[in-house]
Scaffold this active site. Structure first.
Site, short mmCIF file in Angstrom:
data_model
loop_
_atom_site.label_atom_id
_atom_site.label_comp_id
_atom_site.label_asym_id
_atom_site.label_seq_id
_atom_site.Cartn_x
_atom_site.Cartn_y
_atom_site.Cartn_z
N GLU A 1 0.78 -1.23 0.00
CA GLU A 1 0.00 0.00 0.00
C GLU A 1 0.81 1.28 0.00
O GLU A 1 0.35 2.31 -0.47
CB GLU A 1 -0.93 0.00 1.23
CG GLU A 1 -1.98 -1.09 1.22
CD GLU A 1 -3.00 -0.89 0.11
OE1 GLU A 1 -3.54 0.23 -0.02
OE2 GLU A 1 -3.25 -1.84 -0.65
N SER B 1 -48.23 -25.52 42.68
CA SER B 1 -47.92 -25.90 44.06
C SER B 1 -46.47 -25.66 44.43
O SER B 1 -46.13 -25.70 45.62
CB SER B 1 -48.27 -27.37 44.28
OG SER B 1 -49.66 -27.57 44.14
#
Length: 842
Positions: free
Chosen positions: A91, A479
């Site tokens: 680059e 319950s």
């Protein structure tokens, strides 16, 4: 003549000088104009890019990741020079010498552009400016701004910092941002493991990742890679021998099937880690959690999580197969693809069906290729057609559901199968049809003393349904809520031997008369509290709640975290108000640990990207535990150090022990006796709602508390005979057998304030100290309080209708009872309406 020549050249010089000055002034004006309102570059020094948040198991293994952008931030000092050199060569070869921009490259690019060959000339510094501060368009104005900002940044940051920004921010395709994530995505390697040709491959991607796809544009990527390697050689970063060796290497990648994908090393996402995501997104904010780079140490025990999944799945599948109906996945692929293996495999791979199920063996996705009289011919994902196990399911495997093979299957149907093997030697028997049950459920287990959740299963399969039934499903606990009614009574001065009348009642609700019943549809007359909870007596619980007061019951339920705000309807004493399994298990933990508040947590610790701890469960107020004697060298032999904590006490220690003892009776001789049988003392409570729409069991040992819920997502009856003990009890038992092996268990701690008296568990009568037999139980009473025997409570409800009082041996006899108002009454064979009344509701 000479004067003319000097005048001529002087004029030319003046023109040139003036022109140069004008150009310089123009350029200066342009740069001044565009440099006025540029964004500040100063924040780049504090760069904090969006980064993956990772979740680790208790053993430190990565078990899940969450991210908006797949990025793993790596400081410049930890990025190998070879990787840096590859990107610089690709680059910006003059990166270390220019001042942010490269004039020669700009001029060269301008000439090429004029010739019709557009190319970029941006340096790495300019690309950083574009990525962080500017838009990505190609206009001249943006390039000028790039140059201005690049020159400024070069004066403010060193080259290594600029390179760090670039190598962590750049997009490299496949949702990989930054070189570390890209190395993982393309090669399943760390940066230090990359070979030069692999680093060159990554450096080939910034220009246009989609144009250099490792499969679709493989040759183009290889050419670019070789170019980068050549640049590395010419720039002196690798020697000729290395260049020759690396350029000869084949182009390999995860995408091409040359390496295992990193994601395959992670377990499939499940309910546990998704619940962490949900909770931390709430606490930190969703965007911050997904981009903050957090390291989350979960409380998860992977081994016990597997046991939880297996236990719940086994119960759900067993129930589903008992229904005798084949549903399959509901998915199909075109029948015209079945003649081409590549096509049907591709079609299968594209379907979203559960692939995270393991029950004895992993489940495979398959397609029905042909329906025969006595077998199905399949195509099985990830299994070769010439596999020695074959590709058929025999008719004998389908005996559990109704109808023939032709009634239930068509070519193209997508199904699940798993192999069946011999228990003795693991030899293959046959392929067996499987389906995800319609019924669902949840399971959760946690440390009763620390609150650390070690396992959570929110359904049969996360990939089939992400809805977490352990934390998100609001259901009636039935319950299993009763212990909170009994807890409020015990803390109000009642004892396990207190007598409550078990007889029919009527309640005028305003919308009609409610006539609650016991599950057995029988009535047992005066009964001690212990037996009431062991046998889950509804009518006793209602009368007890009425005596204590529903406001007191509600305050207990809220204090334990079962509800934020509980309704005061008397029906809620039987668990009619909705809550979650998560809340119920956390509340039961306070019974198990002797009555101290414990907050459930799925997370031990959260650290930010810099390693700073931003959350610690043990540091939260109320959770701190201190070893008092750990540094004492004079600690007597055999005496363990004492652990002290600052937890809030939510229940008297004697009450907690009394309730635990009573719930041990549920397991030893009550509603869970047939299905829960562990090697250590165990307590718990079953729960079954009206019409058996929801079934529960929540229980605990001295160390671990766990709970199970089963029911349909759209509530409907599970059928006759369904119960919490029968369906959830086995899930709890299977899991806890393994938990006991790993975490141990022992006797529940007895408070010093306990005095033990033997009573008859059927009548509540006091017995001699030497009494023994199946009806004898040694009850804990509060030290210093004289137990009162013989007083009976009816809750102020009248007895409704005519009924028989059932004795422990099944006989029916008349009994004289003393009511809570002090009156005498007869309860016995064919006791009538109004026999007991203290003017309350009826």
């Amino acid at each position: 003549m000479l004067r003319f020549i000097f005048s001529f050249f002087g004029a030319i010089f003046s023109v040139v000088t003036m022109g140069a000055m004008m150009v310089a002034l123009t350029i200066g004006a342009v740069f001044w104009m565009y440099g006025r309102d540029l964004p500040s570059h100063e924040h780049l020094a504090q760069y904090s890019p969006p980064t993956i948040s990772r979740i680790y198991s208790a053993e430190g293994r990565v078990i899940d990741e969450f991210a908006q952008e797949r990025r793993l931030f790596t400081p410049a000092r930890e990025i190998p020079d070879m990787v840096k050199h590859a990107f610089i060569s690709a680059e910006d070869k003059s990166f270390y010498t220019h001042n942010g921009y490269d004039p020669r490259a700009i001029v060269s690019a301008a000439i090429d552009t004029a010739r019709g060959n557009t190319r970029g000339a941006s340096t790495i510094t300019q690309q950083v400016m574009k990525n962080f501060l500017l838009s990505g368009d190609r206009r001249v104005e943006r390039k000028i701004k790039e140059i201005i900002l690049a020159s400024r940044v070069e004066g403010a940051l060193d080259k290594e910092k600029i390179l760090e920004l670039y190598l962590n921010e750049i997009f490299l395709g496949q949702n990989a941002y930054g070189v570390t994530a890209a190395a993982q995505v393309y090669f399943n390697k760390t940066l230090s493991e990359l070979a030069p040709h692999e680093a060159a491959t990554l450096a080939s991607l910034p220009k246009a990742p989609s144009d250099y796809h490792p499969v679709r544009r493989k040759e183009r990527l290889r050419e670019r890679r070789d170019f980068v390697l050549k640049e590395m050689f010419e720039n002196g970063y690798i020697d000729e021998a290395t260049y020759e060796a690396e350029v000869a290497m084949p182009l390999k990648s995860v995408q091409n099937g040359d390496f295992e994908p990193y994601q395959r090393s992670l377990p499939p996402r499940d309910y546990f880690t998704d619940e962490i995501r949900r909770q931390l997104s709430r606490d930190f904010g969703e965007e911050q959690f997904f981009s903050g780079g957090y390291s989350v140490r979960a409380t998860l025990d992977p081994e016990m999580q597997g046991k939880a999944a297996q236990a719940l799945r086994s119960a759900l599948e067993q129930y589903d197969r008992s229904r005798g109906q084949w549903r399959g996945t509901g998915k199909t692929i075109p029948a015209d693809t079945l003649g081409d293996e590549a096509k049907w495999r591709e079609a299968l791979a594209d379907l979203r069906v559960a692939r995270d199920i393991e029950l004895e063996h992993p489940w495979h996705v398959a397609v029905v290729r042909e329906v025969r009289d006595n077998s199905l011919l399949l195509g099985i994902e990830d299994v070769a057609l010439d596999d020695p196990r074959g590709m058929t399911v025999p008719r004998s495997d389908t005996d559990w559901f109704k109808g023939s093979l032709f009634d239930n299957f068509e070519p193209g149907d997508v199904i699940h199968v798993r192999q069946m093997t011999q228990d003795s030697d693991g030899a293959f028997i046959r392929w067996s049809l499987r389906q995800v049950p319609e019924v669902q459920g949840g399971f959760m287990a946690m440390d009763a003393h620390t609150g650390r959740v070690i396992a959570m299963q929110g359904g049969f399969s996360y990939q089939n349904s992400v809805f977490n039934r352990a934390t998100q499903a609001m259901r009636q606990p039935g319950s299993s809520f009763k212990p909170f009614v009994y807890a409020s009574a015990l803390d109000s001065g009642y004892s396990p031997a207190t007598i409550v009348v078990d007889a029919p009642i009527e309640v005028d609700t305003g919308a009609g008369v409610w006539r609650p019943k016991n599950a057995s549809h029988q009535y047992y007359g005066p009964t001690p509290l212990r037996t009431g909870i062991e046998r889950s007596r509804n009518l006793m619980t209602i009368r007890l709640a009425q005596e204590v007061g529903m406001d007191i019951v509600a305050s207990y339920a809220e204090k334990f975290g079962v509800y934020d705000r509980m309704g005061l309807s008397i029906a809620n004493s039987l668990g009619a108000d909705e809550t979650t399994l998560f809340r119920m298990v956390a509340a039961y933990a306070m019974f198990a640990n002797g009555g101290e508040r414990v907050e459930p947590t799925l997370v031990d610790r959260v650290q930010d990207r810099y390693g700073t701890t931003v959350y610690s469960h043990e540091s939260v107020f109320g959770n701190k535990r201190v070893c008092v004697d750990c540094d004492n060298p004079d600690l007597p032999e055999g005496q363990a150090p004492r652990i002290a904590d600052e937890r809030e006490r939510v229940m008297n220690a004697v009450t907690a022990y009394q309730l635990t003892s009573m719930m041990r009776g549920v397991v030893e001789r009550g509603t869970a006796a047939r299905t829960v049988n562990l090697s250590v003392p165990t307590a718990g409570k079953t729960g079954t709602t009206n019409d058996a729409k929801d079934v529960w069991f929540v229980g605990f040992t001295s160390n671990i508390v766990a709970g199970c819920y089963i029911g349909y997502d759209t509530p409907r009856s599970l059928g006759r005979g369904a119960s919490g003990g029968g369906m959830c009890g086995p899930v709890f038992n299977e899991f806890m057998k393994e938990a006991v092996k790993k975490y141990g268990g022992g006797n529940f701690k007895v408070p010093e304030e306990c005095q033990f008296i033997k009573i008859d568990r059927f009548s509540g009568a006091r017995l001699p100290d030497d009494a023994s037999g199946p009806n004898v139980v040694s009850e804990c009473f509060r030290l210093g309080e004289e137990p009162i025997f013989g007083v009976m409570f009816d809750g102020g409800f009248a007895i409704s209708g005519t009924f028989d009082v059932i004795q422990p041996d099944g006989s029916t006899v008349a009994q004289e009872v003393t009511t809570s108002t002090g009156d005498k009454a007869i309860v016995g064979p064919k006791a009538g309406f109004g026999t007991l009344s203290s003017g309350g509701l009826y």
